[in-house]
Enzyme design. Structure first.
Site, short mmCIF file in Angstrom:
data_model
loop_
_atom_site.label_atom_id
_atom_site.label_comp_id
_atom_site.label_asym_id
_atom_site.label_seq_id
_atom_site.Cartn_x
_atom_site.Cartn_y
_atom_site.Cartn_z
N ASP A 185 0.77 -1.15 -0.18
CA ASP A 185 0.40 0.08 0.09
C ASP A 185 1.29 1.24 0.12
O ASP A 185 2.44 0.80 0.22
CB ASP A 185 -0.91 -0.06 1.20
C1 NOJ Z 1 -4.20 4.04 0.27
C2 NOJ Z 1 -5.01 3.37 -0.17
O1 NOJ Z 1 -5.06 2.48 2.23
C3 NOJ Z 1 -5.34 2.37 -0.31
O2 NOJ Z 1 -7.31 1.24 -0.55
C4 NOJ Z 1 -5.38 3.65 -1.73
O3 NOJ Z 1 -5.53 2.07 -3.14
C5 NOJ Z 1 -3.38 3.47 -2.55
N1 NOJ Z 1 -3.55 4.60 -0.90
C6 NOJ Z 1 -3.51 4.15 -3.18
O4 NOJ Z 1 -4.49 5.31 -3.17
#
Ligand code: NOJ
Length: 762
Positions: free
Chosen positions: A294
């Protein structure tokens, strides 16, 4: 020069193979199919040929995902140098084209980019938030919504999305409940798989399909106190039985990628957990797809207190098997050093690169990575808007409908449209609608003005500007509008910013002065229909008695207005069912249908309301049962609940065998009749309880559902197959198995249904 020539020859071979695979796809039906063994081998061979040509720097480049917004200026150069494998958040088709052109034509090896974007519930045509879609229990509709999202996103050059989020949550304070499919394992497995099918289609990007990403692996939804980014401390059995199953289903549905979570799992951050990422995902489930971190979740392992510095973070994430790093750059900064020191084997890096390349080959990006411009004209097309409207219709849950307050009678001459959500084009889109535009939103107010019969006067006065405000200067106008109308339509709820990532709440009431406004409306004596527009289940206990009808609309997306207008008028019939338990009080969290019985379950007849307890009552005089003295033991509305404008009658449950061996299969069936005067859809739900075993089992678990449509007077027989797969669980020896013993089986319209039959495994 010689090098270029060699690359050219190798590439010719790769391209011929590629063209062949393209031809294959073009000849095949453009519908969902898992990648065949032949294609898998082909893609693997192509990736291996390419890997042989790559320098270490180029390999590390493939492992890097950068944010298009942050790194705009540097990106062209980095792409040319082969230092980027993927870009996220770039949706300008011209820029994507430029980046892909540089990658293909100017970088040494011509490797295209993965272009990622959070297309969570629609691209430009925004569908209801995922929790709402889950409330539709309509897998075809959900699949179609995801297909449309992919088609629209592909027009802008997006070939990969970070969806579906399949984190089960039982805590509505958590902002990401909006993005979750709810509290239930089976429903989440089905929802996730439907989304993957819709997004990925036949897997070819130029056909308008994009790669899915099952996230957040894993157990991100088990929060501490409903706060984001916390962690999961939980026994392995429950983790596997409840929280990991949807991810296993995503593997089985061939999700092209996974994302590791921000959270800890039993004291180890998920993005560095060898148990989770290596043992479970790779070794046990044999997942072949690509695993992405993530956003900075690798370097956040330093903040978690799991790594002393970036180098250790890179080491632990690579050791666990994270293939690509989102935004932070620890792999690029330290992997070379770690390889030299012998701490990381180059084979590990090769494996990660291979997976990334295979994904690019699978999507057909080497052949054509450019925006699918022909799909541009489908954006916000009539067909897409119609699908979004239908999704919003089927997502809405009718919670209360006293004296058939809904649908609105055709004798009504005027309606008061009140509340901060009635005309909130931005907020009806909900969280994660990066590419939705409020100008496209058809609001409730607009739809009521356009669609209600001409003779109905619409008196609009919001009363409150936004959901959080406590400024009551609009109250008088709202009260006057109410007084001169036959019915009040009160659009209350939460703005989009109050749910979603990092947007958690400790209170689950209507924010701001909305309840006070409702109290003023009640004083007018006019019938009140409340429509809740929110990103989470709110606690409705005190509100419910004040209104005649309550329709839970969630945040319904671009077409929320026309959808709710059709429901209010009775042009459509509500068919949504709750995908998460609605609580009586915040203090009941976590309360969900598949809880354990305890040794002293609450007893309907033994429960004493707190105010009834005699003074100085003897400590044990109340029966010592598992309940709250002040809120009892049941929620406000159970999981699976939802009303319709018609009624459904369930017949007796029949099973064709009631004594079976663990490998047998049997059928459970029930007749469902529409006993009302309106056509309607019912979600027929099957629950099972394993009564005793080597470990205790939940009091009820959803094990099947079907959404059926019935005309007035019509009866349908709904059949469920029960097999070993339905009953498997992790037993005391941590075997995934079925144990002999007695079971109960319910079929009904919600999780609190009472009618059951018994069967036995011998
Ligand atoms: C953080 C989030 O937790 C995730 O779900 C998301 O896809 C990413 N950022 C990218 O924006």
């Amino acid at each position: 020069m010689k090098n270029r020539y060699l690359i050219g020859v190798a590439f010719l071979a790769i391209m011929i193979l590629g063209a062949w695979s393209c031809f294959q796809t073009a000849q095949g039906t453009p519908v969902q199919k898992a990648v065949t063994a032949d294609e898998q081998t082909l893609n693997r061979n192509r990736a291996d040929s390419l890997l042989k040509l790559m320098t270490l720097a180029e390999k590390l480049g493939q492992l890097q995902q950068l944010d298009g917004g942050i790194s705009k200026n540097e990106l062209p150069k980095l792409i040319e140098q082969g230092k980027v494998g993927s870009v996220l958040n770039e949706v300008d088709p011209e820029r994507v084209t430029m980046y892909q052109k540089i990658a293909l034509e100017k970088s040494r090896l011509g490797i295209p980019l993965l272009i990622g974007r959070d297309v969570i519930h629609g691209y430009r045509t925004v569908f209801p938030i995922p929790l709402a879609q889950s409330a539709s229990w309509n897998l075809d509709l959900v699949e179609e919504g995801s297909r449309i999202s992919a088609v629209e996103a592909s027009a802008k050059g997006v070939n990969w999305t970070f969806a579906p989020m399949i984190d089960i949550t039982r805590d509505p304070r958590w902002g990401r409940v909006a993005e979750s499919p709810g509290e239930d394992t089976h429903l989440t497995c089905e929802m996730g798989s439907a989304m993957i099918r819709g997004l990925q289609g036949n897997g070819n990007y130029q056909d308008g399909n994009i790669a899915a990403c099952a996230k957040h692996f894993a157990a991100y939804g088990i929060t501490v106190g409903g706060r984001d980014y916390t962690g999961a401390n939980m026994g392995e059995r429950q983790l596997r039985d409840v929280y990991l199953r949807p991810f296993k289903a995503a593997v089985d549905s061939d999700a092209m990628s996974f994302m590791s979570g921000f959270n800890e799992v039993n004291d180890i951050p998920a993005s560095g957990s060898e148990w989770l990422l290596k043992e479970v995902l790779r070794e046990e489930w044999e997942y072949q797809g690509m695993l992405l971190s993530d956003w900075t979740s690798i370097t956040e392992m330093i903040d978690h207190g799991y790594c002393k510095d970036k180098k250790e973070a890179a080491f632990k994430a690579m050791r666990a098997g994270v293939d690509m790093e989102m935004v932070s750059t620890s792999y690029n900064e330290y992997l070379e050093e770690l390889i030299k020191e012998g701490k990381i084997d180059i084979k590990q890096v090769d494996t990660a690169v291979r997976r990334i390349l295979i994904m690019k080959f699978r999507l057909g990006l080497f052949e054509n990575p450019y925006p699918v411009l022909s799909n541009d004209k489908t954006i916000l097309s009539k067909e897409h808007l119609e699908a979004a409207k239908q999704a919003a219709i089927e997502s809405a849950v009718l919670i209360k409908n006293d004296k058939n307050a809904l649908p609105l009678s055709d004798k009504i001459n005027s309606v008061a449209v009140i509340g901060p959500m009635a005309d909130a084009p931005h907020d009806q889109l909900g969280t994660w609608s990066f590419d939705g535009k409020k100008a496209d939103s058809q609001t409730y107010l607009n739809a009521i003005r356009n669609d209600f019969p001409e003779n109905v006067t619409v008196n609009y006065a919001p009363g409150l500007k936004i959901s959080r405000t406590i400024k009551k200067d609009g109250f008088n106008e709202a009260i006057n509008a109410a007084k001169k109308s036959d019915v009040i339509l009160f659009f209350a709820g939460e703005e989009a910013i109050l749910s979603g990532e990092a947007h958690c709440r400790a209170h689950l009431d209507l924010p701001g002065a909305q309840e006070e406004l409702l109290d003023e409306l009640v004083k007018t004596g006019k019938p009140i229909v409340m429509i809740v527009v929110a990103g989470r289940p709110l606690v409705l206990t005190d509100l419910l008695p004040k209104v005649d009808a309550l329709l839970y609309a969630w945040q319904g997306g671009t077409m929320a207005g026309p959808a709710i207008s059709d429901l209010l008028l009775g042009k459509a019939n509500p068919s949504g069912k709750l995908p998460i338990t609605f609580l009586r009080a915040v203090g009941q969290i976590p309360m969900f249908h598949s809880h354990k019985n305890t040794g002293r379950p609450a007893n309907e007849n033994e429960w004493t309301q707190m105010y009834e307890i005699p003074e100085e009552a003897w400590q044990t005089s109340l029966g010592n049962r598992s309940h709250y003295l002040d809120e009892g033991y049941v929620p406000l509305f159970p999981f699976g609940y939802g009303l319709s404008y018609t009624n459904f009658k369930y017949g007796k449950i029949k099973i064709d065998k009631n004594k079976i061996t663990p490998t047998d299969t049997f059928t459970a069936q029930v007749e469902v009749t529409n006993t009302g005067k309106t056509e309607g859809k019912e979600v027929v739900q099957m629950y099972i309880r394993d009564l005793f075993g080597s470990v205790t089992r939940p009091v009820k678990e959803l094990k099947g559902f079907q959404k059926i449509s019935l005309k007035p007077g019509e009866t349908k027989t709904v059949k469920f197959e029960v097999s070993r797969e339905t009953l498997n669980f992790w037993n005391a020896d941590m075997d995934f198995t079925v144990e002999p013993g007695k079971f109960k089986l319910w079929i009904g319209g919600h999780s609190a249904t009472k009618e059951f039959v018994e069967f036995e495994i011998i």
